[in-house]
Design a protein around this motif. Sequence first.
Motif, mmCIF file in Angstrom:
data_model
loop_
_atom_site.group_PDB
_atom_site.id
_atom_site.type_symbol
_atom_site.label_atom_id
_atom_site.label_comp_id
_atom_site.label_asym_id
_atom_site.label_seq_id
_atom_site.Cartn_x
_atom_site.Cartn_y
_atom_site.Cartn_z
ATOM 1 N N THR A 91 1.460 -18.208 2.084
ATOM 2 C CA THR A 91 0.683 -18.090 3.333
ATOM 3 C C THR A 91 1.619 -18.089 4.544
ATOM 4 N N ALA A 92 2.729 -17.398 4.408
ATOM 5 C CA ALA A 92 3.699 -17.223 5.484
ATOM 6 C C ALA A 92 3.830 -15.734 5.755
ATOM 7 N N ARG A 93 4.161 -15.386 6.998
ATOM 8 C CA ARG A 93 4.315 -13.989 7.368
ATOM 9 C C ARG A 93 5.585 -13.440 6.756
ATOM 10 N N ILE A 94 5.476 -12.245 6.175
ATOM 11 C CA ILE A 94 6.607 -11.547 5.560
ATOM 12 C C ILE A 94 6.628 -10.107 6.061
ATOM 13 N N ASP A 95 7.706 -9.408 5.785
ATOM 14 C CA ASP A 95 7.868 -8.024 6.206
ATOM 15 C C ASP A 95 6.931 -7.130 5.388
ATOM 16 N N ALA A 96 6.006 -6.490 6.069
ATOM 17 C CA ALA A 96 5.025 -5.627 5.394
ATOM 18 C C ALA A 96 5.687 -4.448 4.700
ATOM 19 N N ARG A 97 6.821 -3.995 5.233
ATOM 20 C CA ARG A 97 7.476 -2.809 4.675
ATOM 21 C C ARG A 97 8.150 -3.084 3.330
ATOM 22 N N THR A 98 8.499 -4.347 3.069
ATOM 23 C CA THR A 98 9.154 -4.683 1.811
ATOM 24 C C THR A 98 8.236 -5.455 0.865
ATOM 25 N N ALA A 99 7.058 -5.828 1.337
ATOM 26 C CA ALA A 99 6.094 -6.554 0.499
ATOM 27 C C ALA A 99 5.570 -5.646 -0.609
ATOM 28 N N LEU A 100 5.043 -6.273 -1.636
ATOM 29 C CA LEU A 100 4.336 -5.572 -2.696
ATOM 30 C C LEU A 100 2.858 -5.930 -2.573
ATOM 31 N N TYR A 101 1.981 -4.982 -2.887
ATOM 32 C CA TYR A 101 0.544 -5.158 -2.685
ATOM 33 C C TYR A 101 -0.207 -4.961 -3.992
ATOM 34 N N VAL A 102 -1.113 -5.890 -4.271
ATOM 35 C CA VAL A 102 -1.950 -5.785 -5.460
ATOM 36 C C VAL A 102 -3.335 -5.331 -5.034
ATOM 37 N N ALA A 103 -3.820 -4.296 -5.681
ATOM 38 C CA ALA A 103 -5.172 -3.781 -5.441
ATOM 39 C C ALA A 103 -6.024 -4.059 -6.669
ATOM 40 N N GLY A 104 -7.319 -4.240 -6.443
ATOM 41 C CA GLY A 104 -8.266 -4.366 -7.539
ATOM 42 C C GLY A 104 -8.310 -5.723 -8.198
ATOM 43 N N SER A 105 -8.019 -6.784 -7.455
ATOM 44 C CA SER A 105 -8.076 -8.126 -8.045
ATOM 45 C C SER A 105 -9.452 -8.748 -7.819
ATOM 46 N N ASP A 106 -9.609 -9.970 -8.345
ATOM 47 C CA ASP A 106 -10.850 -10.703 -8.123
ATOM 48 C C ASP A 106 -10.809 -11.558 -6.852
ATOM 49 N N VAL A 107 -9.744 -11.413 -6.060
ATOM 50 C CA VAL A 107 -9.619 -12.129 -4.790
ATOM 51 C C VAL A 107 -10.103 -11.208 -3.675
ATOM 52 N N LEU A 108 -11.052 -11.681 -2.894
ATOM 53 C CA LEU A 108 -11.586 -10.905 -1.780
ATOM 54 C C LEU A 108 -11.094 -11.469 -0.462
#
Length: 158
Positions: A91-108
């Motif tokens: 729950t800390a701010r990170i660089d959006a350009r180097t982050a990885l993103y998960v789609a389609g999880s059970d977390v809304l």
Amino acid sequence: MVVAQSVSADPSDQTPFGTPMPHDRDSCPVCGMFPARYPDWIATVLYRDGHADHFDGAKDMFKYLLDMEKYASGRKQQDILRIGVTDYYATARIDARTALYVAGSDVLGPMGHDLIPHLDRFDADEFMKDHKGQRLLTFQEVTMELLLALDRGEIPSQ
């Protein structure tokens, strides 16, 4: 109504990544929600002139970036200084350009199905296992088609 936000000289208003925190009345330029009410989901686009736009999740931030003519009239990609997203586990701010993103999880997120940001592959893989994630993406792989599918509760396979 979009409320402009500028970078504060007060270091307590900044995240370690260097993006400002939204104030209570700052609204998301995509959906109109108030990002400060959702601190675990905040994303921020910071411009070189100090202006910042805040979002209540990565999905709206990407919609903004992929259609700046609609959401950021007069602003240009090359004027962006930093883009930050909130890492799911830290729950800390990170660089959006180097982050990885998960789609389609059970977390809304606050806007329903969202892209869940992670600092590294280890965290993203763990999250995918724990929360039934369907797709792992880099910043460059996110498309408007994917974002609109998320709005419908769908996850395109490619």
